[in-house]
Design a protein around this motif. Structure first.
Motif, PDB file in Angstrom:
ATOM      1  N   ASN A  18      49.409 -57.403  41.487  1.00  0.00           N
ATOM      2  CA  ASN A  18      48.625 -56.347  42.123  1.00  0.00           C
ATOM      3  C   ASN A  18      48.343 -55.156  41.228  1.00  0.00           C
ATOM      4  O   ASN A  18      47.321 -54.498  41.374  1.00  0.00           O
ATOM      5  CB  ASN A  18      49.337 -55.841  43.379  1.00  0.00           C
ATOM      6  N   SER A  19      49.289 -54.833  40.357  1.00  0.00           N
ATOM      7  CA  SER A  19      49.121 -53.603  39.573  1.00  0.00           C
ATOM      8  C   SER A  19      48.662 -53.867  38.144  1.00  0.00           C
ATOM      9  O   SER A  19      48.342 -52.929  37.437  1.00  0.00           O
ATOM     10  CB  SER A  19      50.435 -52.815  39.537  1.00  0.00           C
ATOM     11  N   VAL A  20      48.704 -55.105  37.702  1.00  0.00           N
ATOM     12  CA  VAL A  20      48.263 -55.374  36.331  1.00  0.00           C
ATOM     13  C   VAL A  20      47.062 -56.333  36.304  1.00  0.00           C
ATOM     14  O   VAL A  20      45.968 -55.958  35.886  1.00  0.00           O
ATOM     15  CB  VAL A  20      49.423 -55.926  35.463  1.00  0.00           C
ATOM     16  N   ILE A  21      47.269 -57.564  36.768  1.00  0.00           N
ATOM     17  CA  ILE A  21      46.193 -58.552  36.582  1.00  0.00           C
ATOM     18  C   ILE A  21      44.966 -58.220  37.433  1.00  0.00           C
ATOM     19  O   ILE A  21      43.828 -58.282  36.959  1.00  0.00           O
ATOM     20  CB  ILE A  21      46.680 -59.987  36.878  1.00  0.00           C
ATOM     21  N   MET A  22      45.192 -57.838  38.699  1.00  0.00           N
ATOM     22  CA  MET A  22      44.033 -57.556  39.549  1.00  0.00           C
ATOM     23  C   MET A  22      43.216 -56.359  39.056  1.00  0.00           C
ATOM     24  O   MET A  22      41.980 -56.436  39.015  1.00  0.00           O
ATOM     25  CB  MET A  22      44.442 -57.438  41.014  1.00  0.00           C
ATOM     26  N   PRO A  23      43.848 -55.256  38.651  1.00  0.00           N
ATOM     27  CA  PRO A  23      43.021 -54.191  38.058  1.00  0.00           C
ATOM     28  C   PRO A  23      42.259 -54.657  36.815  1.00  0.00           C
ATOM     29  O   PRO A  23      41.118 -54.242  36.604  1.00  0.00           O
ATOM     30  CB  PRO A  23      44.043 -53.104  37.691  1.00  0.00           C
TER      31      PRO A  23
END
Ligand code: PFF
Length: 473
Positions: A403-408
């Protein structure tokens, strides 16, 4: 999914199917505990603003990409720009990371269905009940057993191809869930609790759920610093991706199933409204009552266990609490399994598209991969408590990395691709292909070209720096 590409019968079918995938544990379990952790009203306000701007822009983009290309994510990005085909693969990895730990939480829901079925509801109302089972430091049987059950049910549904059937059931269950949530919310707003001192003696002070409602809905800006602002926005943004199934190729796939004459603007508005509405209701059900029982600090301390600790306490005080609790957890189970089925279906169909494997083989492989990745998450709070990745327990680590690395990263690159390389016109033309009025077109273009990329870079930098303890959070 490109073989036998199906299509939705109409706009309502499309909206319900997308909402069915979007509404799940993200709304019912994740949103309330994040809102509790990040200051109540201020988090809710950030979330709503982000949903109306950022969520709207990203969801419109993904659905339009899907409908324009007629392909699911790997093929769709490739068709838009061969240089960006790698993005489809990155997006596709996200469900593989999410599904295993999603199934761990799904397993907890199964356990609570069983608890209410077998009449252990009074025991479940004890705060230690959840810890004794999910965070048991000596036994791995229960945490892994319930996880396995949920994952196996998901795999069986995907294997049997009963997605359509399950979806039909969820269309009946969803409205019942909403009615029940409204009723529970009204009930909990009547609760009050006498505050105890550290020795457990009554202090005479009474805290009401209505005070909790204020905490939940009215933003409190005192003590709100730049650092807390960034933290809150980051948390709200990662929740937005998760809850609306964005930046993981899912909405592209759904978009590819929609008919050319479907009004995308209306559809996006309705999906967003549905998803955000359910999340807000879930918070309403949990946060005011927990505030009455535990106060703001106690509320923030619970984290992922919030739903499983607070609601059983509330149900124990309700008339017909055992029955209401049972119905509630059965409905949560349905919301969760429809989402996990759509997660697994996406992964399996992509494997089938890319390899020569049939559905059964692909299903078994994905099941085994999820099992291997999920077991550490299932045991991370208990037997494997000592093991940390970047200082996080396994479940929190997988949640963070997706949620905080790949999706951004996926969202950022998608905005760059659309805003700066192929142009927002590609999307706005697709949205307006039947002459629809795109009321927020200027906002859309501004979001995709400027604001969203800047936001996303800030989030990424902040997440990574705090994960590596370069800045303190
Ligand atoms: N959006 C879902 C939730 O809020 O629970 C999670 C999810 C389900 C993500 C299905 C992706 C997906 F394909």
């Amino acid at each position: 999914m490109s073989e036998n590409r199906s299509s939705f019968s109409g706009r309502i079918g499309f909206v319900l199917a997308a909402a069915g995938s979007a509404v799940g544990l993200g709304n019912l379990w994740r949103f309330p505990y994040l809102a509790a952790q990040y200051g109540g009203g201020i988090f809710v306000l950030c979330y709503i603003i982000l949903a109306l701007t950022f969520g709207f822009a990203l969801m419109t983009t993904e659905i339009a990409i899907g409908r324009k290309t007629g392909l699911s994510c790997i093929g769709a990005y490739k068709k838009l720009s061969s240089k960006f085909s790698f993005l489809g693969y990155i997006a596709w990895v996200v469900p593989i990371i999410i599904l295993p730990y999603y199934s761990v939480i799904g397993g907890w829901v199964c356990k609570y269905v069983a608890v209410y079925l077998t009449g252990q509801h009074n025991a479940a109302a004890e705060a230690t009940f959840f810890k004794n089972f999910a965070m048991n430091p000596t036994s791995w049987v229960e945490p892994t057993g319930w996880f396995l059950l949920f994952l196996a049910l998901t795999a069986a549904a995907v294997l049997l191809g009963v997605e359509k059937g399950v979806e039909r059931v969820s269309k009946i269950m969803m409205p019942i869930l909403i009615v029940l949530m409204v009723a529970i919310s009204i009930f909990v707003l009547t609760l009050k609790h006498e505050v105890l001192d550290s020795n457990g003696n009554p202090t005479g002070e009474v805290r009401t759920a209505l005070q909790g409602l204020r905490y939940y809905l009215v933003p409190d800006l005192s003590g709100f610093t730049f650092k807390t602002a960034v933290k809150t926005v980051c948390a709200a943004m990662s929740q937005l991706f998760y809850s609306m199934s964005l930046a993981m190729g899912i909405m592209i796939t759904y978009g590819s199933y929609t008919k050319k004459d479907t009004d995308l603007v209306k559809s996006v508005n309705q999906i967003e409204l549905f998803d955000t509405g359910v999340a807000l209701l879930a918070g309403l059900m949990i946060i005011p009552s927990m505030f009455a029982f535990k106060g703001a600090e106690g509320l923030a301390a619970n984290g992922p266990s919030l739903m499983f600790i607070s609601l059983p306490e509330v149900f124990a005080q309700m008339p017909l609490g055992r029955f209401v609790g049972l119905v509630f957890f059965v409905l949560v189970f349905f919301a969760a399994i429809t989402s996990s089925i759509s997660l697994m279906e996406t992964i399996v169909s992509m494997v089938m598209d890319r390899t020569r494997l049939g559905r059964t083989a692909a299903c078994i492989i994905i099941f085994l991969v999820c099992l291997a990745v999920g077991i550490p998450s299932a045991l991370g709070y208990g037997v494997w408590d000592g093991v940390r990745l970047l200082g996080l327990q396994f479940l929190d680590f997988f949640d963070f990395i997706s949620n905080s690395v790949i999706m951004p990263i996926v969202a950022l690159l998608t905005c760059i691709l659309i805003g700066w390389i192929i142009g927002t016109k590609t999307i706005t033309d697709e949205v307006c292909r039947n002459g629809e009025k795109f009321g927020r077109k200027a906002l859309y273009e501004f979001m995709v070209k400027y604001l969203a990329p800047i936001f996303l870079v800030v989030i990424l930098v902040f997440s990574v720096l705090s994960a590596f303890k370069i800045i303190e959070v």
